[in-house]
Design a protein around this motif. Sequence first.
Motif, mmCIF file in Angstrom:
data_model
loop_
_atom_site.group_PDB
_atom_site.id
_atom_site.type_symbol
_atom_site.label_atom_id
_atom_site.label_comp_id
_atom_site.label_asym_id
_atom_site.label_seq_id
_atom_site.Cartn_x
_atom_site.Cartn_y
_atom_site.Cartn_z
ATOM 1 N N GLY A 75 0.808 -1.211 0.000
ATOM 2 C CA GLY A 75 0.000 0.000 0.000
ATOM 3 C C GLY A 75 0.845 1.267 0.000
ATOM 4 N N VAL A 76 2.074 1.178 0.522
ATOM 5 C CA VAL A 76 2.951 2.342 0.602
ATOM 6 C C VAL A 76 4.278 1.969 -0.042
ATOM 7 N N LYS A 77 4.745 2.828 -0.958
ATOM 8 C CA LYS A 77 6.056 2.569 -1.561
ATOM 9 C C LYS A 77 7.137 2.743 -0.510
ATOM 10 N N THR A 78 8.085 1.845 -0.488
ATOM 11 C CA THR A 78 9.126 1.842 0.526
ATOM 12 C C THR A 78 9.985 3.098 0.450
ATOM 13 N N SER A 79 10.319 3.547 -0.753
ATOM 14 C CA SER A 79 11.179 4.727 -0.883
ATOM 15 C C SER A 79 10.464 5.981 -0.378
ATOM 16 N N LEU A 80 9.173 6.114 -0.664
ATOM 17 C CA LEU A 80 8.430 7.273 -0.187
ATOM 18 C C LEU A 80 8.277 7.239 1.332
ATOM 19 N N LEU A 81 8.025 6.066 1.861
ATOM 20 C CA LEU A 81 7.878 5.923 3.303
ATOM 21 C C LEU A 81 9.179 6.255 4.021
ATOM 22 N N THR A 82 10.292 5.763 3.491
ATOM 23 C CA THR A 82 11.590 6.034 4.108
ATOM 24 C C THR A 82 11.908 7.523 4.065
ATOM 25 N N THR A 83 11.634 8.169 2.935
ATOM 26 C CA THR A 83 11.884 9.611 2.832
ATOM 27 C C THR A 83 11.034 10.384 3.818
ATOM 28 N N PHE A 84 9.771 10.008 3.938
ATOM 29 C CA PHE A 84 8.870 10.689 4.867
ATOM 30 C C PHE A 84 9.343 10.512 6.311
ATOM 31 N N LEU A 85 9.717 9.315 6.682
ATOM 32 C CA LEU A 85 10.143 9.072 8.063
ATOM 33 C C LEU A 85 11.460 9.762 8.390
ATOM 34 N N LEU A 86 12.393 9.752 7.443
ATOM 35 C CA LEU A 86 13.666 10.436 7.682
ATOM 36 C C LEU A 86 13.468 11.947 7.771
ATOM 37 N N ALA A 87 12.582 12.497 6.951
ATOM 38 C CA ALA A 87 12.300 13.930 7.016
ATOM 39 C C ALA A 87 11.642 14.279 8.347
ATOM 40 N N GLY A 88 10.742 13.426 8.810
ATOM 41 C CA GLY A 88 10.111 13.661 10.112
ATOM 42 C C GLY A 88 11.104 13.600 11.246
ATOM 43 N N ALA A 89 12.009 12.621 11.213
ATOM 44 C CA ALA A 89 13.017 12.502 12.266
ATOM 45 C C ALA A 89 13.983 13.682 12.240
ATOM 46 N N ALA A 90 14.391 14.102 11.044
ATOM 47 C CA ALA A 90 15.301 15.246 10.944
ATOM 48 C C ALA A 90 14.623 16.524 11.412
ATOM 49 N N GLY A 91 13.359 16.702 11.054
ATOM 50 C CA GLY A 91 12.626 17.881 11.512
ATOM 51 C C GLY A 91 12.461 17.905 13.017
ATOM 52 N N TYR A 92 12.176 16.748 13.591
ATOM 53 C CA TYR A 92 12.037 16.654 15.048
ATOM 54 C C TYR A 92 13.347 17.044 15.732
ATOM 55 N N GLN A 93 14.455 16.512 15.255
ATOM 56 C CA GLN A 93 15.754 16.828 15.845
ATOM 57 C C GLN A 93 16.104 18.291 15.646
ATOM 58 N N ALA A 94 15.746 18.855 14.499
ATOM 59 C CA ALA A 94 16.064 20.259 14.233
ATOM 60 C C ALA A 94 15.286 21.187 15.142
ATOM 61 N N VAL A 95 14.021 20.877 15.370
ATOM 62 C CA VAL A 95 13.190 21.765 16.177
ATOM 63 C C VAL A 95 13.530 21.643 17.659
ATOM 64 N N TRP A 96 13.677 20.440 18.158
ATOM 65 C CA TRP A 96 13.894 20.259 19.598
ATOM 66 C C TRP A 96 15.349 20.393 20.003
ATOM 67 N N GLY A 97 16.262 20.449 19.052
ATOM 68 C CA GLY A 97 17.674 20.509 19.397
ATOM 69 C C GLY A 97 18.256 21.913 19.443
ATOM 70 N N VAL A 98 17.438 22.947 19.294
ATOM 71 C CA VAL A 98 17.959 24.311 19.284
ATOM 72 C C VAL A 98 17.685 25.000 20.611
ATOM 73 N N ALA A 99 18.386 26.096 20.826
ATOM 74 C CA ALA A 99 18.181 26.886 22.038
ATOM 75 C C ALA A 99 16.789 27.512 22.008
#
Length: 128
Positions: A75-99
């Motif tokens: 139901g979900v293409k693996t490449s699209l799912l991986t890109t979405f999850l990595l973007a979500g993880a990177a965004g989470y780290q970017a937002v919560w990792g700043v002063a």
Amino acid sequence: EAGEQGDIVSRSIVCCRDGQPVVMPPPPQPTPPKPKTVAPVAKAEAAKANPLKGAVVGASVLTLGVLLLLGLGEGVKTSLLTTFLLAGAAGYQAVWGVAHALHTPLMSVTNAISGMTAIGGLLLMQRS
């Protein structure tokens, strides 16, 4: 007249009355600082967060999420799912990792990028 006599803000603003200068009230005295309590050093060392433990927990949760979504099948293409999850993880780290002081400007840029991404997606949907 009663407000000029009672409220320190009103008394500080009024400079003259009936052509006569009004005497400035004395400034309020600052509150004394609270005495500092010295905490034992052993408790401070125990309270420190272990960055390795946090990284392992985050990676485990992400891996579990990927495996659960891959279990959905084709139901979900693996490449699209991986890109979405990595973007979500990177965004989470970017937002919560700043002063804290940088949080608002960072969120402003993040929201702008999200808006451009959404508009780009709508334009691509028009072509398909």
